[in-house]
Design an enzyme around this catalytic site. Structure first.
Site, PDB file in Angstrom:
ATOM      1  N   GLU A  76     -22.947 -12.859  76.219  1.00 31.58           N
ATOM      2  CA  GLU A  76     -24.015 -13.808  75.918  1.00 31.58           C
ATOM      3  C   GLU A  76     -23.444 -15.219  75.825  1.00 31.58           C
ATOM      4  OE1 GLU A  76     -27.429 -13.253  75.806  1.00 31.58           O
ATOM      5  OE2 GLU A  76     -26.578 -11.507  76.764  1.00 31.58           O
ATOM      6  N   ASN A 131     -39.895 -19.667  78.621  1.00 33.10           N
ATOM      7  CA  ASN A 131     -39.719 -19.811  77.172  1.00 33.10           C
ATOM      8  C   ASN A 131     -40.388 -21.056  76.607  1.00 33.10           C
ATOM      9  OD1 ASN A 131     -37.820 -17.512  76.831  1.00 33.10           O
ATOM     10  ND2 ASN A 131     -36.613 -18.734  78.238  1.00 33.10           N
ATOM     11  N   GLN A 137     -42.409  -2.991  67.939  1.00 32.11           N
ATOM     12  CA  GLN A 137     -41.096  -3.250  67.349  1.00 32.11           C
ATOM     13  C   GLN A 137     -41.391  -4.121  66.115  1.00 32.11           C
ATOM     14  OE1 GLN A 137     -38.641  -6.111  69.388  1.00 32.11           O
ATOM     15  NE2 GLN A 137     -36.745  -5.298  68.528  1.00 32.11           N
ATOM     16  N   ARG A 139     -40.714 -21.562  71.293  1.00 29.71           N
ATOM     17  CA  ARG A 139     -40.715 -22.831  72.032  1.00 29.71           C
ATOM     18  C   ARG A 139     -42.006 -23.103  72.792  1.00 29.71           C
ATOM     19  NH1 ARG A 139     -35.678 -22.144  75.430  1.00 29.71           N
ATOM     20  NH2 ARG A 139     -36.401 -24.044  76.442  1.00 29.71           N
ATOM     21  N   ALA A 179     -41.974  -8.407  72.755  1.00 31.07           N
ATOM     22  CA  ALA A 179     -42.137  -8.535  71.299  1.00 31.07           C
ATOM     23  C   ALA A 179     -41.733  -9.903  70.767  1.00 31.07           C
ATOM     24  CB  ALA A 179     -41.324  -7.456  70.596  1.00 31.07           C
TER      25      ALA A 179
HETATM   26  C1  UD1 Z   1     -31.669 -12.325  77.444  1.00 32.08           C
HETATM   27  C2  UD1 Z   1     -30.306 -11.671  77.681  1.00 32.08           C
HETATM   28  C3  UD1 Z   1     -29.454 -12.593  78.552  1.00 32.08           C
HETATM   29  C4  UD1 Z   1     -30.174 -12.925  79.826  1.00 32.08           C
HETATM   30  C5  UD1 Z   1     -31.557 -13.499  79.535  1.00 32.08           C
HETATM   31  C6  UD1 Z   1     -32.357 -13.632  80.805  1.00 32.08           C
HETATM   32  C7  UD1 Z   1     -29.928 -10.363  75.672  1.00 32.08           C
HETATM   33  C8  UD1 Z   1     -29.175 -10.266  74.405  1.00 32.08           C
HETATM   34  N1  UD1 Z   1     -29.697 -11.442  76.421  1.00 32.08           N
HETATM   35  O1  UD1 Z   1     -31.434 -13.474  76.659  1.00 32.08           O
HETATM   36  O2  UD1 Z   1     -28.234 -11.963  78.852  1.00 32.08           O
HETATM   37  O3  UD1 Z   1     -29.420 -13.849  80.588  1.00 32.08           O
HETATM   38  O4  UD1 Z   1     -32.311 -12.624  78.665  1.00 32.08           O
HETATM   39  O5  UD1 Z   1     -33.573 -14.274  80.574  1.00 32.08           O
HETATM   40  O6  UD1 Z   1     -30.660  -9.467  76.027  1.00 32.08           O
HETATM   41  N2  UD1 Z   1     -37.442  -9.244  72.951  1.00 32.08           N
HETATM   42  C9  UD1 Z   1     -38.029  -8.224  72.225  1.00 32.08           C
HETATM   43  N3  UD1 Z   1     -37.515  -7.908  70.999  1.00 32.08           N
HETATM   44  C10 UD1 Z   1     -36.441  -8.538  70.480  1.00 32.08           C
HETATM   45  C11 UD1 Z   1     -35.842  -9.567  71.236  1.00 32.08           C
HETATM   46  C12 UD1 Z   1     -36.352  -9.896  72.476  1.00 32.08           C
HETATM   47  O7  UD1 Z   1     -39.006  -7.629  72.678  1.00 32.08           O
HETATM   48  O8  UD1 Z   1     -36.035  -8.169  69.375  1.00 32.08           O
HETATM   49  C13 UD1 Z   1     -37.986  -9.565  74.284  1.00 32.08           C
HETATM   50  C14 UD1 Z   1     -38.510 -10.980  74.389  1.00 32.08           C
HETATM   51  O9  UD1 Z   1     -39.901 -11.021  74.078  1.00 32.08           O
HETATM   52  C15 UD1 Z   1     -38.267 -11.283  75.869  1.00 32.08           C
HETATM   53  C16 UD1 Z   1     -37.031 -10.479  76.200  1.00 32.08           C
HETATM   54  O10 UD1 Z   1     -36.945  -9.465  75.233  1.00 32.08           O
HETATM   55  O11 UD1 Z   1     -39.317 -10.823  76.676  1.00 32.08           O
HETATM   56  C17 UD1 Z   1     -35.757 -11.314  76.220  1.00 32.08           C
HETATM   57  O12 UD1 Z   1     -35.526 -11.858  74.954  1.00 32.08           O
HETATM   58  P1  UD1 Z   1     -34.991 -13.321  74.740  1.00 32.08           P
HETATM   59  O13 UD1 Z   1     -34.868 -13.570  73.291  1.00 32.08           O
HETATM   60  O14 UD1 Z   1     -35.763 -14.281  75.557  1.00 32.08           O
HETATM   61  O15 UD1 Z   1     -33.518 -13.169  75.333  1.00 32.08           O
HETATM   62  P2  UD1 Z   1     -32.603 -14.323  75.907  1.00 32.08           P
HETATM   63  O16 UD1 Z   1     -31.937 -15.008  74.785  1.00 32.08           O
HETATM   64  O17 UD1 Z   1     -33.339 -15.121  76.883  1.00 32.08           O
HETATM   65 MG    MG Z   2     -35.452 -15.464  77.222  1.00 32.77          MG
END
Ligand code: UD1
Ligand code: MG
Length: 448
Positions: free
Chosen positions: A154, A226, A75, A15, A10
């Site tokens: 985190e 990303n 979502q 970036r 979602a």
């Molecule tokens: C997340 C993890 C982190 C881990 C990293 C690995 C969390 C809080 N942190 O961080 O511990 O080291 O991934 O890559 O989970 N997404 C949704 N809905 C949302 C938010 C995110 O679907 O509301 C999806 C994004 O599209 C993505 C994934 O979840 O596919 C991860 O989200 P992202 O924001 O990239 O998390 P990171 O900050 O990378």
């Molecule tokens: Mg990520």
């Protein structure tokens, strides 16, 4: 125990600087999400649910076309990974089993690692896929005590000493469905990002006396994409895997790092691939063939013993039977070329069928397009097409027929016939010398 996969897709992917949702960006000719779905399918999950948000419609359309068993849920607001998973609560209400969480932007996960993550639940209540790295950057850190995972912190919320931890969270985890949704009710968004963090469930699981473990894997396998730079890094890793697999399967490559594969490229053993060859999607090359330097193939089938290139272009719908030769600067599209036929130089063959052992002379063109529609050209077995023949389709040349060089063939040529479709040559004795003398004197007068 049956497994439901939940794939998070979602996020916006800011970036990437793109109008296309991040998970639809291609890796080896296929959207990243397609790679994740394929890997997911390798463990035969009972359910596969994709959480969409940004570009939900486009992501859903792709996912459902790609695999009809996929379910999607939206979502509406991206409030964090924990919130994203919680969207699946209702959808999974009647499901009993384990849940594995995957990310749509983590496309390099291997099937074997996923199978191991699944199996690891026999020894723990919650199993997190982690990796060790010298450059932990912004990944969440795994806080462990002996063999037990205590919590995930985190990057943004980590203290200096926690930031020094080199054991990182890939984001992927396995847990029973019941426990997952129970723990999700306990998380909040009181953190540096103001988001509901999925990793926070670990701390609550530990507090409830559950066992949490880390399963280690290679950092590259869980690399998240990303940005475009990370996409190119993922592409390189994927290509290296494919190159190594081809070498292991008995393919000779003169310069492996210059050969590019698609996710579905299929190359038989004892094939030789020279430098700078690109395989677009849908290519099969059978054993003992040779793909020479600087060739580009897409949607093409190359049967045993054929030689393609250098500088050849095979476009979708190309079917080469055994021992065919396609030479330099030849383009083939939607055409079937039978055993032993040769198209060796500078030709365009489109919407055609070429019989066995036919020889297509240099510069031959099938004029297949009339500006509105495409038309077929048929060339019989053992036919000989003279150099620079224009075959204006629809047209056929019979078996063992011959076309004279420079002909424009607009009518069918019967079997065994010679077709001359060019203006007759006239020789004027001595005229060349006279003309040249006149031109020279004209030039001399102009100079004065
Ligand atoms: C997340 C993890 C982190 C881990 C990293 C690995 C969390 C809080 N942190 O961080 O511990 O080291 O991934 O890559 O989970 N997404 C949704 N809905 C949302 C938010 C995110 O679907 O509301 C999806 C994004 O599209 C993505 C994934 O979840 O596919 C991860 O989200 P992202 O924001 O990239 O998390 P990171 O900050 O990378
Ligand atoms: Mg990520």
């Amino acid at each position: 125990m049956s497994v439901a996969l939940v794939i998070l897709a979602a996020g916006k992917g800011t970036r990437m600087q793109s109008e296309l949702p991040k998970v639809l960006h291609h890796l080896a000719g296929m959207p990243m999400l397609g790679h994740v779905i394929n890997t997911g399918n390798s463990i035969s999950p009972a359910r596969m649910i994709i959480v969409t948000g940004h570009g939900a419609q486009a992501v859903e359309t792709f996912a459902k076309d790609f695999n009809k068993n996929v379910e999607t849920i939206v979502q509406p607001e991206q409030l964090g990974t924990g919130h994203a998973i919680d969207q699946a609560r209702e959808t999974l209400a009647d499901f009993h089993g384990n849940v594995i969480i995957l990310y749509g932007d983590v496309p390099l996960l291997k099937s074997s690692t996923l199978a191991n993550l699944n199996a690891s639940l026999s020894k723990a209540d919650l199993s997190v896929l982690g990796f060790e790295t010298e450059t932990p950057d912004r990944y969440g850190r795994l806080v462990v005590d002996n063999d037990n995972l205590k919590r995930i912190i985190e990057f943004k919320d980590a203290s200096k000493s926690e930031k020094a931890i080199k054991l990182c969270n890939s984001g992927l985890m396995a847990i029973s469905k019941t426990l997952l949704f129970e723990l999700l009710t306990k998380i909040n968004n009181q953190n540096a990002s103001g988001e509901f963090y999925l990793p926070d469930i670990v701390e609550h699981a530990v507090a409830a006396g559950k066992s949490c473990k880390v399963m280690l894997c290679n950092e590259l396998e869980t690399m998240g994409v990303n940005s475009r730079a990370e996409l190119s890094k993922a592409e390189l890793e994927y290509q290296n895997r494919r190159r190594n697999a081809a070498l292991e399967n008995g393919v000779t490559m003169l310069a492996p790092s210059t050969v590019h594969f698609s996710y579905d490229t299929n190359i038989g053993c004892d094939t030789i691939i020279e430098q700078n060859v690109v395989f677009g999607p849908g290519v099969t090359v059978e054993t003992g063939s040779q793909i020479k330097a600087f060739s580009h193939l897409e949607g093409a089938f190359v049967a045993k013993g054929s030689i393609v290139g250098p500088y050849a272009r095979l476009r979708p719908g190309t079917q080469l039977e055994k021992n065919v030769k396609i030479g330099n600067f030849v383009e083939v599209k939607e055409s079937r070329i039978a055993t032993g036929a040769k198209v060796n130089h500078l030709s365009y063959i489109g919407n055609a069928s070429i019989g066995a052992r036919a020889n297509i002379g240099a510069g031959t063109i099938t004029c297949n397009f009339d500006g509105v529609m495409k038309h077929q050209t048929k060339i019989g077995t053992d036919a000989f097409i003279g150099s620079n023949t224009m075959l204006v389709a629809p047209v056929s040349v019979g078996k063992e027929a011959l076309t004279a060089s420079g002909s424009v063939i607009v009518n069918d040529v019967p079997n065994g016939a010679l077709a001359l479709g060019r203006s007759k040559q006239v020789n004027k004795p001595g005229l060349a010398i006279k003309l040249l003398a006149r031109f020279r004197s004209l030039k001399a007068t102009k100079k004065e």
